[in-house]
Motif scaffolding. Structure first.
Motif, PDB file in Angstrom:
ATOM      1  N   MET A  36       0.716  -1.008  -0.122  1.00 36.08           N
ATOM      2  CA  MET A  36      -0.368   0.123  -0.252  1.00 36.08           C
ATOM      3  C   MET A  36       0.819   1.795  -0.259  1.00 36.08           C
ATOM      4  N   ASN A  37       0.819   1.893  -1.260  1.00 33.57           N
ATOM      5  CA  ASN A  37       1.535   3.279  -1.176  1.00 33.57           C
ATOM      6  C   ASN A  37       1.070   4.272  -0.102  1.00 33.57           C
ATOM      7  N   ARG A  38       1.851   6.015   0.210  1.00 27.16           N
ATOM      8  CA  ARG A  38       1.185   6.368   1.816  1.00 27.16           C
ATOM      9  C   ARG A  38      -0.164   6.649   1.103  1.00 27.16           C
ATOM     10  N   LEU A  39      -0.626   7.699   0.017  1.00 26.71           N
ATOM     11  CA  LEU A  39      -1.647   8.074  -0.103  1.00 26.71           C
ATOM     12  C   LEU A  39      -2.830   6.973  -0.311  1.00 26.71           C
ATOM     13  N   ASP A  40      -2.651   5.746  -0.379  1.00 26.12           N
ATOM     14  CA  ASP A  40      -3.460   4.598  -0.244  1.00 26.12           C
ATOM     15  C   ASP A  40      -3.390   4.568   1.326  1.00 26.12           C
ATOM     16  N   ALA A  41      -2.626   4.295   1.546  1.00 22.46           N
ATOM     17  CA  ALA A  41      -2.290   4.593   3.534  1.00 22.46           C
ATOM     18  C   ALA A  41      -3.691   5.807   4.485  1.00 22.46           C
ATOM     19  N   LYS A  42      -3.668   7.020   3.833  1.00 24.33           N
ATOM     20  CA  LYS A  42      -3.911   7.804   3.950  1.00 24.33           C
ATOM     21  C   LYS A  42      -5.349   8.093   3.883  1.00 24.33           C
ATOM     22  N   LEU A  43      -5.684   7.167   2.537  1.00 18.43           N
ATOM     23  CA  LEU A  43      -6.913   7.709   2.784  1.00 18.43           C
ATOM     24  C   LEU A  43      -7.401   6.207   3.312  1.00 18.43           C
ATOM     25  N   ALA A  44      -7.347   5.305   3.257  1.00 18.01           N
ATOM     26  CA  ALA A  44      -7.772   4.554   4.005  1.00 18.01           C
ATOM     27  C   ALA A  44      -7.784   4.740   5.724  1.00 18.01           C
ATOM     28  N   ASN A  67     -19.832  27.651   1.382  1.00 23.88           N
ATOM     29  CA  ASN A  67     -18.657  27.410   1.827  1.00 23.88           C
ATOM     30  C   ASN A  67     -18.606  26.419   3.164  1.00 23.88           C
ATOM     31  N   VAL A  68     -17.955  25.388   2.196  1.00 27.82           N
ATOM     32  CA  VAL A  68     -17.764  24.393   2.936  1.00 27.82           C
ATOM     33  C   VAL A  68     -16.286  24.058   2.965  1.00 27.82           C
ATOM     34  N   THR A  69     -15.174  23.970   3.530  1.00 29.31           N
ATOM     35  CA  THR A  69     -13.881  23.704   4.077  1.00 29.31           C
ATOM     36  C   THR A  69     -13.825  22.164   3.663  1.00 29.31           C
ATOM     37  N   LEU A  70     -12.735  21.617   2.696  1.00 33.62           N
ATOM     38  CA  LEU A  70     -11.939  19.889   3.651  1.00 33.62           C
ATOM     39  C   LEU A  70     -10.718  20.148   2.944  1.00 33.62           C
ATOM     40  N   THR A  71      -9.962  18.874   3.386  1.00 32.74           N
ATOM     41  CA  THR A  71      -8.559  19.062   2.871  1.00 32.74           C
ATOM     42  C   THR A  71      -8.518  18.837   1.538  1.00 32.74           C
ATOM     43  N   THR A  72      -7.180  18.359   0.953  1.00 34.24           N
ATOM     44  CA  THR A  72      -7.031  17.768  -0.567  1.00 34.24           C
ATOM     45  C   THR A  72      -6.939  16.124  -0.427  1.00 34.24           C
ATOM     46  N   LEU A  73      -7.024  15.979   0.601  1.00 30.03           N
ATOM     47  CA  LEU A  73      -7.185  14.149   1.304  1.00 30.03           C
ATOM     48  C   LEU A  73      -8.649  14.122   0.817  1.00 30.03           C
ATOM     49  N   VAL A  85     -11.611  17.670  13.359  1.00 29.38           N
ATOM     50  CA  VAL A  85     -10.904  18.241  12.017  1.00 29.38           C
ATOM     51  C   VAL A  85      -9.621  18.464  11.838  1.00 29.38           C
ATOM     52  N   GLN A  86      -8.794  18.348  13.623  1.00 29.85           N
ATOM     53  CA  GLN A  86      -7.361  18.469  13.685  1.00 29.85           C
ATOM     54  C   GLN A  86      -6.646  17.563  12.954  1.00 29.85           C
ATOM     55  N   VAL A  87      -7.939  16.203  13.672  1.00 23.73           N
ATOM     56  CA  VAL A  87      -6.866  14.949  13.348  1.00 23.73           C
ATOM     57  C   VAL A  87      -6.894  14.925  12.030  1.00 23.73           C
ATOM     58  N   ILE A  88      -7.552  14.763  10.957  1.00 19.33           N
ATOM     59  CA  ILE A  88      -7.974  15.504   9.392  1.00 19.33           C
ATOM     60  C   ILE A  88      -7.294  16.210   9.095  1.00 19.33           C
ATOM     61  N   GLU A  89      -6.799  16.895   9.193  1.00 18.25           N
ATOM     62  CA  GLU A  89      -5.606  17.864   8.845  1.00 18.25           C
ATOM     63  C   GLU A  89      -4.258  17.260   9.322  1.00 18.25           C
ATOM     64  N   HIS A  90      -4.159  16.620  10.424  1.00 18.46           N
ATOM     65  CA  HIS A  90      -2.533  15.866  10.730  1.00 18.46           C
ATOM     66  C   HIS A  90      -2.302  14.833   9.525  1.00 18.46           C
ATOM     67  N   LEU A  91      -3.614  14.489   9.494  1.00 22.46           N
ATOM     68  CA  LEU A  91      -3.771  12.474   7.986  1.00 22.46           C
ATOM     69  C   LEU A  91      -3.489  13.632   6.833  1.00 22.46           C
ATOM     70  N   ASP A  92      -3.145  14.977   6.361  1.00 21.04           N
ATOM     71  CA  ASP A  92      -2.732  15.154   5.024  1.00 21.04           C
ATOM     72  C   ASP A  92      -1.910  15.803   5.579  1.00 21.04           C
ATOM     73  N   VAL A  93      -0.880  16.408   6.069  1.00 17.31           N
ATOM     74  CA  VAL A  93      -0.203  17.967   6.463  1.00 17.31           C
ATOM     75  C   VAL A  93       0.512  17.425   5.377  1.00 17.31           C
ATOM     76  N   ASP A  94       0.622  17.253   4.523  1.00 16.90           N
ATOM     77  CA  ASP A  94       1.629  17.432   3.234  1.00 16.90           C
ATOM     78  C   ASP A  94       0.884  18.550   1.816  1.00 16.90           C
ATOM     79  N   GLY A  95      -0.316  18.301   2.261  1.00 16.39           N
ATOM     80  CA  GLY A  95      -1.446  18.919   1.480  1.00 16.39           C
ATOM     81  C   GLY A  95      -2.203  20.336   1.930  1.00 16.39           C
ATOM     82  N   PHE A  96      -3.223  20.595   1.282  1.00 21.07           N
ATOM     83  CA  PHE A  96      -4.288  22.014   1.939  1.00 21.07           C
ATOM     84  C   PHE A  96      -5.525  21.450   2.373  1.00 21.07           C
ATOM     85  N   THR A  97      -5.584  22.608   2.409  1.00 24.50           N
ATOM     86  CA  THR A  97      -6.940  23.055   3.193  1.00 24.50           C
ATOM     87  C   THR A  97      -7.845  24.155   2.329  1.00 24.50           C
TER      88      THR A  97
END
Length: 228
Positions: free
Chosen positions: A1-9, A40-46, A154-166
């Motif tokens: 499993m690559n890193r993106l798949d691990a993050k999605l899981a 006005n919904v916000t989300l992470t790139t993940l 919200v904080q945990v999901i941001e941490h999962l996508d720490v290399d991405g954006f919100t």
């Protein structure tokens, strides 16, 4: 499993833990009730990546076409993430003032008051629940403990996508609709944030009021079992 798949899981597990938490609460929301489905919904790139996977299924809405309608239109664009805000508070630094009245408008993905990505909707939609029917007032009714729980997720999901954006759903999906930027994100090198997006931060401290710490501990214990 690559890193993106691990993050999605891991994201899927976070959602399951939250859904289990909600299952014990009285929720009035039903299919077709859409006052909270706004532009006005916000989300992470993940989360955005997961949504675009869903929308690539033949017969679903075309996100690029829907998003293009919002070019130049007013919408809420965050200037700080929750983990960034936690860091600023810990430092005693000034924090940006919240927008008092977000711009009006329905979510561009909404189709006849039904969400076409409901199974993979972002946490910003998933946590917008109400204990009473809010069609008349347009405002969800939540207790203070639910606000605390939502903030932790919200904080945990941001941490999962720490290399991405919100950012706003429109801006995140517009970024990932580019084949090049989507490939860059999937490879772990998303490049600089596009307009309206801000870089995610790692989770260093949680926003949990003292009066909610013991009640929220079982949720934290479940979240701690998630590993990348």
């Amino acid at each position: 499993m690559n890193r993106l798949d691990a993050k999605l899981a891991a994201l899927d597990r976070v959602f399951r833990i939250y859904d289990q938490f909600l299952s014990s609460r009285r929720i009035a929301c039903k299919k077709g009730c859409s006052p909270c489905c706004t532009c006005n919904v916000t989300l992470t790139t993940l989360e955005g990546y997961r949504i675009l996977e869903r929308l690539s299924i033949p017969g679903t809405v075309d996100p690029v076409e829907r998003i293009s309608r919002w070019k130049g239109r007013n919408r809420f664009q965050p200037t700080v993430t929750f983990n960034m805000l936690a860091d600023l508070c810990a430092q005693g630094a000034d924090t940006p003032e919240a927008e008092s009245e977000p711009p009006p408008g329905a979510c561009p993905l909404l189709d006849r008051n039904v969400c076409p990505v409901y199974p993979v909707r972002p946490f910003g939609c998933r946590c917008m629940v109400s204990e009473t029917v809010c069609v008349a007032s347009g405002a969800a009714e939540m207790d203070e403990f639910l606000y605390s729980v939502n903030t932790v997720f919200v904080q945990v999901i941001e941490h999962l996508d720490v290399d991405g954006f919100t950012g706003n759903l429109i801006d995140v999906l517009a970024l990932l609709a580019s084949d090049t930027r989507r490939r860059d994100y999937a490879s772990g090198a998303p490049g600089p944030p596009a307009g309206g997006l801000i870089s995610n931060r790692p989770l260093k401290r949680l926003f949990i009021p003292p009066e909610h710490r013991s009640r929220i501990e079982p949720i934290l214990a479940a979240l701690r079992t998630i590993r990348l």
